[in-house]
Enzyme design. Sequence first.
Site, PDB file in Angstrom:
ATOM      1  N   PRO A  10      25.222 -32.250 -13.345  1.00  0.00           N
ATOM      2  CA  PRO A  10      24.239 -33.192 -12.841  1.00  0.00           C
ATOM      3  C   PRO A  10      22.789 -32.791 -13.112  1.00  0.00           C
ATOM      4  CG  PRO A  10      25.275 -31.996 -11.048  1.00  0.00           C
ATOM      5  CD  PRO A  10      26.068 -31.703 -12.291  1.00  0.00           C
ATOM      6  N   ASN A  11      22.017 -33.793 -13.466  1.00  0.00           N
ATOM      7  CA  ASN A  11      20.563 -33.720 -13.669  1.00  0.00           C
ATOM      8  C   ASN A  11      20.153 -33.014 -14.956  1.00  0.00           C
ATOM      9  OD1 ASN A  11      19.737 -35.074 -11.219  1.00  0.00           O
ATOM     10  ND2 ASN A  11      20.498 -33.272 -10.136  1.00  0.00           N
ATOM     11  N   TYR A  23      12.882 -24.704 -16.317  1.00  0.00           N
ATOM     12  CA  TYR A  23      13.992 -24.958 -17.236  1.00  0.00           C
ATOM     13  C   TYR A  23      13.587 -25.003 -18.715  1.00  0.00           C
ATOM     14  CZ  TYR A  23      16.388 -26.136 -12.896  1.00  0.00           C
ATOM     15  OH  TYR A  23      16.933 -26.084 -11.648  1.00  0.00           O
ATOM     16  N   ASN A  74      27.718 -25.473 -18.042  1.00  0.00           N
ATOM     17  CA  ASN A  74      26.603 -25.423 -17.095  1.00  0.00           C
ATOM     18  C   ASN A  74      26.862 -26.538 -16.094  1.00  0.00           C
ATOM     19  OD1 ASN A  74      24.318 -25.377 -15.575  1.00  0.00           O
ATOM     20  ND2 ASN A  74      22.881 -25.384 -17.304  1.00  0.00           N
ATOM     21  N   GLU A  98      30.429 -19.475 -18.215  1.00  0.00           N
ATOM     22  CA  GLU A  98      29.458 -20.162 -17.366  1.00  0.00           C
ATOM     23  C   GLU A  98      28.055 -19.829 -17.853  1.00  0.00           C
ATOM     24  OE1 GLU A  98      29.518 -18.732 -13.332  1.00  0.00           O
ATOM     25  OE2 GLU A  98      28.048 -20.229 -12.650  1.00  0.00           O
TER      26      GLU A  98
HETATM   27  O1  CA2 Z   1      19.598 -22.920 -14.324  1.00  0.00           O
HETATM   28  C1  CA2 Z   1      20.482 -23.743 -14.511  1.00  0.00           C
HETATM   29  O2  CA2 Z   1      20.962 -23.985 -15.625  1.00  0.00           O
HETATM   30  C2  CA2 Z   1      21.017 -24.584 -13.348  1.00  0.00           C
HETATM   31  O3  CA2 Z   1      22.403 -24.814 -13.563  1.00  0.00           O
HETATM   32  C3  CA2 Z   1      20.249 -25.889 -13.370  1.00  0.00           C
HETATM   33  C4  CA2 Z   1      20.604 -26.794 -12.186  1.00  0.00           C
HETATM   34  C5  CA2 Z   1      20.468 -26.040 -10.872  1.00  0.00           C
HETATM   35  O4  CA2 Z   1      20.898 -26.858  -9.805  1.00  0.00           O
HETATM   36  C6  CA2 Z   1      21.275 -24.764 -10.870  1.00  0.00           C
HETATM   37  O5  CA2 Z   1      21.066 -24.089  -9.651  1.00  0.00           O
HETATM   38  C7  CA2 Z   1      20.857 -23.860 -12.024  1.00  0.00           C
HETATM   39  C8  CA2 Z   1      19.652 -27.974 -12.147  1.00  0.00           C
HETATM   40  C9  CA2 Z   1      19.698 -28.822 -13.355  1.00  0.00           C
HETATM   41  C10 CA2 Z   1      18.642 -29.844 -13.180  1.00  0.00           C
HETATM   42  O6  CA2 Z   1      17.815 -29.789 -14.284  1.00  0.00           O
HETATM   43  C11 CA2 Z   1      16.627 -30.381 -14.186  1.00  0.00           C
HETATM   44  C12 CA2 Z   1      15.873 -30.336 -15.327  1.00  0.00           C
HETATM   45  C13 CA2 Z   1      14.637 -30.909 -15.314  1.00  0.00           C
HETATM   46  C14 CA2 Z   1      14.146 -31.511 -14.165  1.00  0.00           C
HETATM   47  C15 CA2 Z   1      14.913 -31.539 -13.029  1.00  0.00           C
HETATM   48  C16 CA2 Z   1      16.160 -30.990 -13.040  1.00  0.00           C
END
Ligand code: CA2
Length: 148
Positions: A10-11, A23, A74, A98
Amino acid sequence: MTTIHVLNGPNLNLLGQREPEVYGHETLAMIESRLAATCKARGVSLAFRQSNHEGELVTWIQAAGLAREPIILNAGAYSHTSIALHDAIKGAHAHVIEVHLSNIHARESFRHVSLISPVARGVIVGFGAASYDLALEAFLSDRADLKS
Ligand code: CA2
């Protein structure tokens, strides 16, 4: 030809558009095209997907796992919450690396636990988009894991 599955939760479709300080600036499409080039050069095929729906990720994990095809996963926030994804990996005997873009251990405490890690073959966190490339390299350098 072996297929390597890259599954995104998600997201992650928002990557590169928001929170670049956490990110990075790369979009998911940019990561996909770099991984596709690596896979092409190394003679494997790539199935790169993203879903905001837990059940869809379960279905993809089961299919890849039962086909004995490796998965780079992921699972986004589902990593911290999803018994369903944990059970899918375990139940289908899926080979999962992972990955996380950010170092989840250096962030909020609710991100410190992953329900994926105990059933993953390995975990790569904190290297931004390069986490995906490192996971791909891990699978490619251990060809015994890949179906011929
Ligand atoms: O660091 C990672 O790859 C995560 O899996 C990213 C997830 C987060 O919930 C995990 O704790 C760590 C969030 C993905 C959301 O990505 C976004 C990217 C841009 C703007 C908002 C969210």
